[in-house]
Every structure is written in structure tokens, then in C-alpha cells.
Scaffold this active site. Structure first.
Site, PDB file in Angstrom:
ATOM      1  N   HIS A 122      -2.454  -7.411   2.348  1.00  0.00           N
ATOM      2  CA  HIS A 122      -2.290  -7.867   3.689  1.00  0.00           C
ATOM      3  C   HIS A 122      -3.297  -7.644   4.614  1.00  0.00           C
ATOM      4  CE1 HIS A 122       0.098  -5.033   6.492  1.00  0.00           C
ATOM      5  NE2 HIS A 122       0.264  -4.523   5.191  1.00  0.00           N
ATOM      6  N   CYS A 124       2.007   1.049  12.589  1.00  0.00           N
ATOM      7  CA  CYS A 124       3.152   1.767  12.091  1.00  0.00           C
ATOM      8  C   CYS A 124       3.597   2.758  13.053  1.00  0.00           C
ATOM      9  CB  CYS A 124       2.648   2.431  10.775  1.00  0.00           C
ATOM     10  SG  CYS A 124       2.070   1.370   9.489  1.00  0.00           S
ATOM     11  N   GLY A 183       0.797  -1.215  -0.005  1.00  0.00           N
ATOM     12  CA  GLY A 183      -0.115   0.092   0.041  1.00  0.00           C
ATOM     13  C   GLY A 183       0.861   1.282   0.015  1.00  0.00           C
TER      14      GLY A 183
HETATM   15  N1  PLP Z   1      -2.500   3.198   4.360  1.00  0.00           N
HETATM   16  C1  PLP Z   1      -3.190   2.874   5.279  1.00  0.00           C
HETATM   17  C2  PLP Z   1      -4.379   3.587   5.554  1.00  0.00           C
HETATM   18  C3  PLP Z   1      -2.742   1.822   5.890  1.00  0.00           C
HETATM   19  O1  PLP Z   1      -3.491   1.322   7.043  1.00  0.00           O
HETATM   20  C4  PLP Z   1      -1.656   0.962   5.661  1.00  0.00           C
HETATM   21  C5  PLP Z   1      -1.130   0.187   6.561  1.00  0.00           C
HETATM   22  O2  PLP Z   1      -1.410   0.011   7.822  1.00  0.00           O
HETATM   23  C6  PLP Z   1      -0.880   1.544   4.681  1.00  0.00           C
HETATM   24  C7  PLP Z   1      -1.293   2.763   3.953  1.00  0.00           C
HETATM   25  C8  PLP Z   1       0.288   0.969   4.016  1.00  0.00           C
HETATM   26  O3  PLP Z   1       0.168  -0.386   3.565  1.00  0.00           O
HETATM   27  P1  PLP Z   1       1.153  -1.396   3.452  1.00  0.00           P
HETATM   28  O4  PLP Z   1       1.466  -1.954   4.814  1.00  0.00           O
HETATM   29  O5  PLP Z   1       0.846  -2.212   2.500  1.00  0.00           O
HETATM   30  O6  PLP Z   1       2.632  -0.534   2.942  1.00  0.00           O
END
Ligand code: PLP
Length: 389
Positions: free
Chosen positions: A213, A337, A71
Site C-alpha cells: 500500500h 501509526c 509490511g
Molecule cells: N515499516 C515502515 C517503515 C512503515 O512506514 C510501515 C507503515 O507505515 C510499516 C513498516 C508497516 O507496514 P504495513 O502498514 O504494511 O504493516
């Protein structure tokens, strides 16, 4: 000890059907989709079938789906791709849509770091970014959005659903507003895809990011929808994969997994939503009975069905999570995160939760593997831990 997993917004367990379908592409079907012999053609066919399935889930055409590694990459590709394209076209005085002065992006203060940090990087390169406030319900105000639009604005990027408090934005209305000013609209739908119905054409979405995921495919696969006709500048140079927009040999097994996960999500969506909402509402009702001073964060009306985000006054979230972990319960204080950060979450700050109260935040996010028995166990353990204090 059995694990009770209540952190489905952080990641989800890969479904058996998904594993089964991807596995041959890690073993016997190891061809490169660019190869012209049989093995390669089988891989190509599988990639294109997955593209069709991803497109179908969000109401796009297969040729509008580009596979990425996650993402975050999709978000980077959308924002930087459009920004650099804009700068490129801006240097052409005959270009009708863009000009060198079109350097302004509007986003919100509650975006995921994948958007916020991409915006910070673009700011360093001379782009101007407006970070919109949200209401205490966690929703964008359309009037404020309209007021933020300038002649220089070329992109509005607002997340579909928030990863911490689960609030859902008025996507169709934002897209309509953007288009009435000749502005592109991107949405980070990583938390929304597979959880609520999304139809990019009806909703007027120009670009949309998603990640495998979060919907029972493995980590390390994502996709970006780009409406046909929109040009973006590639920012990963190399081979001509993904119609020359994203270099790198396709991650066939994971692409197949994402395709299968999307197919399952499309079939199961109405029942899935109902199931998550039932579990969530039951959990919330039980918690409210036990903890009358509980604060629920964000709108309950415009919210992902599987999201419960609360603050317990006078409770320390890190201690609570540690004690829950000791009895096998996985939950979160905010987003995965930002875990490890002692500062209050930027999302809770944006919706006006006082920093002291924000220290007692708990995010419980439900998924397909959760049961009513697990919810009862969670509430029982929360009661034991918090009442003992
Ligand atoms: N955007 C949102 C709203 C998310 O919740 C996340 C991941 O938690 C991401 C982007 C990033 O996705 P990825 O973990 O696949 O890089």
C-alpha cells in the site's frame, strides 16, 4: 470538495492499472493456487508472475520472495524467524554459525513500531537488543554500529528509509559491516521500495521487508525477500504455502496487485523520482519564503524524493492538521501509526528536536497523483492558517 492528498507515506491510492489487473482474481479467476485443475493453475501462474515482478524491482530472484499480509508481518517474520531459527540451531552443538549465546540484535531508535515492538517482544523472550542513536541528520553512525557489535550479535536490522523524516541510511556500508562480522542484515524498506532504486544483491541485503500500500497496491499485502540459503523458523503454522515458510491460502488478487504495482514502479522509477523531488523542492522553497523560521527535519541530501518534514515554531500540529482537513488537505503530523499520540514522535526526539518545537511538526509526502497546483494551494492555505494565528 476535492481532496488534496499529501500523505503518501501513510498510504497511496491504488492505481487504475493495478485494479484492472487484480479484479478478475476477485471474480471469475477465483481458484486456489494449490488446486491442480485449470482454475487453480491460472491462479498459481498469476502468483508466480507477481513474484517475478516483485523480485525484478529489487534485483532478487523470484524464489527469494515470500508473500505476507503487510509490511509489519514481513518485519515480524524476518526478526522472529531469524531469532527462533538461531535459538533452534543454537541448541545443536555441531552448528557452525550459531550458538545458544548468539542472542543479540542491533537496530536503531528511529525504526517503525513494526520493528521496535517486535524487538520489545523478543526482549521479553530473552533476546538482547541494542537501539542505536542516530545523528541530528537522522543517519546511523557506522562507527557506533561497529562498536555495538558483540560476539553474540546475529542480526542487524536498520530501516532503509525513515517513515517520518524520509532519511535514507547507508545500506550497502551497513551490510558490508554486518557481513565482515558474520552477521545477517535485514532492512525494513517499506518506505523505500518503489521510491528509490534498490538492488538487494549489489547492496548485500540478506532480508528486506516491503508493503504494497506504499506503492499504489491495496492495503493488506506485503512481501519479505530472504536471500537464498538463509533459513528462518516459521512462526505461522498451517499449510505448506510459500515454500513452507508462511502458512495460509495465498491472497491471489492482492498478490497480483502488488506484482503489477512493482512492474509499474520499475518502469517509472527515474521519472517518478524526478517528479516527486520537483514537487517537494517547490513546496519547500515556497514554505521557506513564507515562513523564514521554519525548521526542516533530517538530512536533505540522503532523503526520499517525496518527503518534506518540517516544524513550525509556535504552531500546534493537531490544530493545523484539523484546519488543513477543513479545506480538503490531507497531511500528517508524524506517522499514521502514531497519530493520536500527544507525546513527541520518537523519531524527532532521537534527532534532538526540542519537544516544544516537535509539537509543530508537519509531514508532507508526495505521490504520483499530486500536481503543482495542489502544492500552490497547500502553501496558500498554510499561509492563511498560520499567519492568522
Ligand atoms: N515499516 C515502515 C517503515 C512503515 O512506514 C510501515 C507503515 O507505515 C510499516 C513498516 C508497516 O507496514 P504495513 O502498514 O504494511 O504493516
Amino acid at each position: 470538495m476535492e481532496v488534496c492528498y499529501f500523505d503518501n507515506a501513510a498510504t497511496t491510492r491504488v492505481k487504475e492499472e493495478v485494479l484492472e489487473e487484480m479484479f478478475p482474481f476477485l471474480s471469475v479467476e477465483y481458484g486456489n493456487p494449490s488446486s491442480l485443475y485449470g482454475l487453480g493453475r491460472t491462479a498459481r501462474k498469476a502468483v508466480e508472475e507477481a513474484r517475478r515482478r516483485v523480485a525484478s524491482l529489487i534485483g532478487a530472484e523470484a524464489k527469494e520472495i515470500y508473500f505476507t499480509s503487510c509490511g509489519s508481518e514481513s518485519d515480524n517474520m524476518a526478526l522472529k524467524g531469524l531469532a527462533y531459527q538461531n535459538r533452534l540451531e543454537g541448541s545443536d552443538p555441531t552448528s557452525a554459525f550459531t550458538s545458544p549465546q548468539k542472542n543479540h540484535i542491533i537496530t536503531s531508535k528511529i525504526e517503525h513500531p513494526a520493528i521496535l515492538n517486535t524487538c520489545h517482544a523478543l526482549e521479553k523472550q530473552g533476546f538482547e537488543i541494542t537501539y542505536l542513536d542516530v545523528s541530528k541528520e537522522g543517519i546511523i553512525c557506522l562507527d557506533s554500529l561497529e562498536r555495538a557489535i558483540k560476539p553474540e550479535t546475529f542480526l542487524i536490522s536498520i530501516m532503509f528509509a525513515n517513515n517520518e523524516i524520509g532519511t535514507i541510511q547507508p545500506i550497502s556500508a551497513i551490510a558490508k559491516l554486518a557481513h565482515s562480522h558474520g552477521i545477517y542484515f535485514h532492512t525494513d524498506a517499506v518506505q523505500a521500495v518503489g521510491n528509490i532504486p534498490i538492488k538487494v544483491k549489489q547492496m548485500g541485503i540478506d532480508l528486506l521487508s516491503l508493503s504494497g500500500h506504499k506503492l499504489y497496491a491495496p492495503k493488506g499485502i506485503g512481501a519479505l525477500y530472504i536471500k537464498q540459503g538463509i533459513e528462518i523458523e516459521r512462526f505461522l503454522d498451517g499449510g505448506h504455502q510459500e515454500k513452507n515458510k508462511r502458512a495460509g491460502t495465498e491472497n491471489v488478487a492482492e498478490i497480483v496487485a502488488l506484482g503489477k504495482a512493482c512492474e509499474l514502479a520499475e518502469k517509472q522509477l527515474p521519472d517518478y523520482q524526478k517528479k516527486l523531488k520537483t514537487l517537494r523542492d517547490d513546496c519547500l522553497t515556497q514554505m521557506r519564503l513564507r515562513f523564514p523560521d521554519l525548521q526542516v527535519n533530517g538530512s536533505m541530501e540522503n532523503r526520499l524524493p517525496g518527503n518534506c518534514h518540517v516544524c513550525f515554531p509556535h504552531v500546534n500540529s493537531s490544530e493545523l492538521l484539523y484546519k488543513l482537513d477543513q479545506v480538503g488537505i490531507c497531511a500528517s503530523g508524524g506517522s499514521a501509526c502514531s497519530s493520536g499520540d500527544s507525546a513527541p514522535s520518537h523519531v524527532l526526539t532521537a534527532i534532538g528536536v526540542p519537544s516544544q518545537l516537535a509539537q509543530g511538526a508537519l509531514r508532507i509526502t508526495f505521490g504520483d497523483f499530486n500536481t503543482k497546483q495542489e502544492v500552490d494551494f497547500l502553501v496558500e492555505q498554510l499561509t492563511k492558517i498560520i499567519w492568522k494565528k
